[in-house]
Enzyme design. Sequence first.
Site, PDB file in Angstrom:
ATOM      1  N   HIS A  30      21.068 -19.342 -27.673  1.00 32.47           N
ATOM      2  CA  HIS A  30      20.505 -18.365 -26.793  1.00 32.47           C
ATOM      3  C   HIS A  30      21.582 -17.831 -25.797  1.00 32.47           C
ATOM      4  O   HIS A  30      21.838 -18.500 -24.833  1.00 32.47           O
ATOM      5  CB  HIS A  30      19.278 -18.871 -26.034  1.00 32.47           C
ATOM      6  CG  HIS A  30      18.635 -17.956 -25.436  1.00 32.47           C
ATOM      7  ND1 HIS A  30      17.159 -17.449 -25.363  1.00 32.47           N
ATOM      8  CD2 HIS A  30      19.409 -16.937 -24.354  1.00 32.47           C
ATOM      9  CE1 HIS A  30      17.261 -16.473 -24.763  1.00 32.47           C
ATOM     10  NE2 HIS A  30      18.041 -16.148 -23.926  1.00 32.47           N
ATOM     11  N   HIS A  46      23.980 -14.181 -24.555  1.00 34.22           N
ATOM     12  CA  HIS A  46      24.056 -12.794 -24.696  1.00 34.22           C
ATOM     13  C   HIS A  46      25.488 -12.471 -24.865  1.00 34.22           C
ATOM     14  O   HIS A  46      26.287 -12.785 -24.026  1.00 34.22           O
ATOM     15  CB  HIS A  46      23.299 -12.255 -23.600  1.00 34.22           C
ATOM     16  CG  HIS A  46      21.749 -12.331 -23.654  1.00 34.22           C
ATOM     17  ND1 HIS A  46      20.752 -11.399 -24.166  1.00 34.22           N
ATOM     18  CD2 HIS A  46      20.877 -13.451 -23.376  1.00 34.22           C
ATOM     19  CE1 HIS A  46      19.727 -11.682 -24.021  1.00 34.22           C
ATOM     20  NE2 HIS A  46      19.686 -13.116 -23.666  1.00 34.22           N
ATOM     21  N   ASP A  50      18.705  -7.596 -30.599  1.00 33.77           N
ATOM     22  CA  ASP A  50      17.619  -7.570 -29.779  1.00 33.77           C
ATOM     23  C   ASP A  50      17.092  -6.066 -29.124  1.00 33.77           C
ATOM     24  O   ASP A  50      17.787  -5.206 -29.054  1.00 33.77           O
ATOM     25  CB  ASP A  50      17.427  -8.547 -28.750  1.00 33.77           C
ATOM     26  CG  ASP A  50      18.335  -8.114 -27.319  1.00 33.77           C
ATOM     27  OD1 ASP A  50      19.244  -7.634 -27.454  1.00 33.77           O
ATOM     28  OD2 ASP A  50      18.087  -8.562 -26.290  1.00 33.77           O
ATOM     29  N   GLY A  77      15.084  -8.170 -21.985  1.00 35.66           N
ATOM     30  CA  GLY A  77      14.909  -7.472 -20.819  1.00 35.66           C
ATOM     31  C   GLY A  77      13.516  -7.885 -20.176  1.00 35.66           C
ATOM     32  O   GLY A  77      13.180  -9.161 -20.405  1.00 35.66           O
ATOM     33  N   HIS A 128      12.410 -13.237 -26.620  1.00 38.91           N
ATOM     34  CA  HIS A 128      12.324 -13.619 -25.284  1.00 38.91           C
ATOM     35  C   HIS A 128      10.726 -13.713 -25.060  1.00 38.91           C
ATOM     36  O   HIS A 128       9.977 -12.775 -25.246  1.00 38.91           O
ATOM     37  CB  HIS A 128      12.791 -12.964 -24.241  1.00 38.91           C
ATOM     38  CG  HIS A 128      14.381 -13.134 -24.051  1.00 38.91           C
ATOM     39  ND1 HIS A 128      15.246 -12.530 -25.478  1.00 38.91           N
ATOM     40  CD2 HIS A 128      15.216 -13.844 -23.227  1.00 38.91           C
ATOM     41  CE1 HIS A 128      16.411 -12.923 -24.884  1.00 38.91           C
ATOM     42  NE2 HIS A 128      16.523 -13.486 -23.631  1.00 38.91           N
ATOM     43  N   GLU A 181       9.569 -15.658 -19.714  1.00 39.04           N
ATOM     44  CA  GLU A 181      10.792 -16.084 -18.728  1.00 39.04           C
ATOM     45  C   GLU A 181      10.270 -15.485 -17.655  1.00 39.04           C
ATOM     46  O   GLU A 181      10.431 -16.578 -16.594  1.00 39.04           O
ATOM     47  CB  GLU A 181      11.966 -15.269 -19.278  1.00 39.04           C
ATOM     48  CG  GLU A 181      13.029 -15.395 -18.217  1.00 39.04           C
ATOM     49  CD  GLU A 181      14.293 -14.676 -18.819  1.00 39.04           C
ATOM     50  OE1 GLU A 181      14.205 -13.569 -19.652  1.00 39.04           O
ATOM     51  OE2 GLU A 181      15.402 -14.907 -18.426  1.00 39.04           O
ATOM     52  N   ASP A 210      22.695 -18.608 -21.917  1.00 38.61           N
ATOM     53  CA  ASP A 210      22.109 -17.475 -21.619  1.00 38.61           C
ATOM     54  C   ASP A 210      23.205 -16.172 -21.506  1.00 38.61           C
ATOM     55  O   ASP A 210      23.489 -15.552 -22.208  1.00 38.61           O
ATOM     56  CB  ASP A 210      20.966 -17.338 -20.611  1.00 38.61           C
ATOM     57  CG  ASP A 210      19.949 -16.301 -20.695  1.00 38.61           C
ATOM     58  OD1 ASP A 210      19.882 -15.649 -21.770  1.00 38.61           O
ATOM     59  OD2 ASP A 210      19.153 -16.116 -19.626  1.00 38.61           O
TER      60      ASP A 210
END
EC number: 3.5.4.40
Length: 353
Positions: free
Chosen positions: A27, A29, A149, A183, A210, A213, A291
């Site tokens: 995970h 980005h 994503d 997002g 996701h 979160e 992340d």
Amino acid sequence: MTEHLVDPRAPRDLKAFVAGLPKAELHVHHVGSASPRIVSELAARHPDSKVPTDPAALVDYFSFTDFAHFIEVYLSVVDLIRTPEDVRLLTFEVARDLARQQVRYAELTITPFSSTRRGIDERAFMDAIEDARKAAEADFGTVLRWCFDIPGEAGLEAAEETTRLATDDRLRPEGLVSFGLGGPEVGVPRPQFKPYFDRAIAAGLHSVPHAGETTGPQTVWDALTHLRAERIGHGTSSAQDPKLLAHLAEHRIPLEVCPTSNIATRAVRTLDEHPIKEFAEAGVLVTINSDDPPMFGTDLDNEYAVAARLLDLDERGVADLAKNAVEASFLDAAGKTRIKEEIDTYTTGWLDR
Ligand SMILES: O=C(O)c1cccc(C(=O)CC[C@H]2O[C@@H](n3cnc4c(=O)[nH]cnc43)[C@H](O)[C@@H]2O)c1
Ligand SMILES: [Zn+2]
């Protein structure tokens, strides 16, 4: 880049162990991995941007008041990536940073919609990431795979575009293995994305949204029920629902836990209040991830050190966490065995030294 988030309490010996440990990252980005050097280089290229060119000023710039503020800043960095060469450079440099941390395999979350809507040609975008992926594997030995994503807040137009880019045989990159949803979660219900996930899954992609979160456990249930999630990005609020924890454990749905991210975006108040221990005690397969590491002043090694402290782990426990990530990855069986054996050999060698 909130520097205070780097955990000073990890024992030096354990830090050294983690630094050499072969790892998988599930995970992380793409744009959120841009190092201060890359961000300042891109900001200097595009002086109309509000992103600081001075790496020291980025520390303040990457200090977030809440999740919405984080996304606002994140999108200002997205705005710096304007050409296929920017995309290639970013991707290759991210792989270099991963390789430095002994990451053997990474599933990188990419948001193609954000680039194509900003005018980057879709074919050139795919070629840029694939070119960087192949070069990274040849130069560093790090295997990269992609998760495309949907930026949920951008609506169903973004969902349609992301699904098209992920499933069109003429465009779909060889390294693509999964389909996600990122997002903000508030005001972005998961069920509306079901038709898009159905198409992606039918095209052979794994589902990794996701969820939980920044909203409660119902979002995680929705991701499981409507999006057929095989892993959950974050899933932090699952700790509020014992039935959900039991379900995740029973069905072996891993959580992609990113502790420092949760503090930086203020999804969790302090590291000591992070529910990671509750996940582990409930038997949930916990994986450790970074992340958006430079934005959160962390890296994968630091996340393992944080997890070791919160879970009270020794070297063998940390090695088991690293093997969880390999097990939860979308690597083939032979690839998983190879990295797990490497982890075991490294750990035994370390403990016998
Ligand atoms: O690109 C656009 O035009 C656009 C328009 C409206 C909304 C968005 C987004 O919300 C993009 C979100 C962006 O954030 C990425 N990301 C990075 N870290 C996280 C995280 O911890 N949780 C959720 N999302 C995260 C995500 O991959 C999207 O690219 C964009
Ligand atoms: Zn994320």
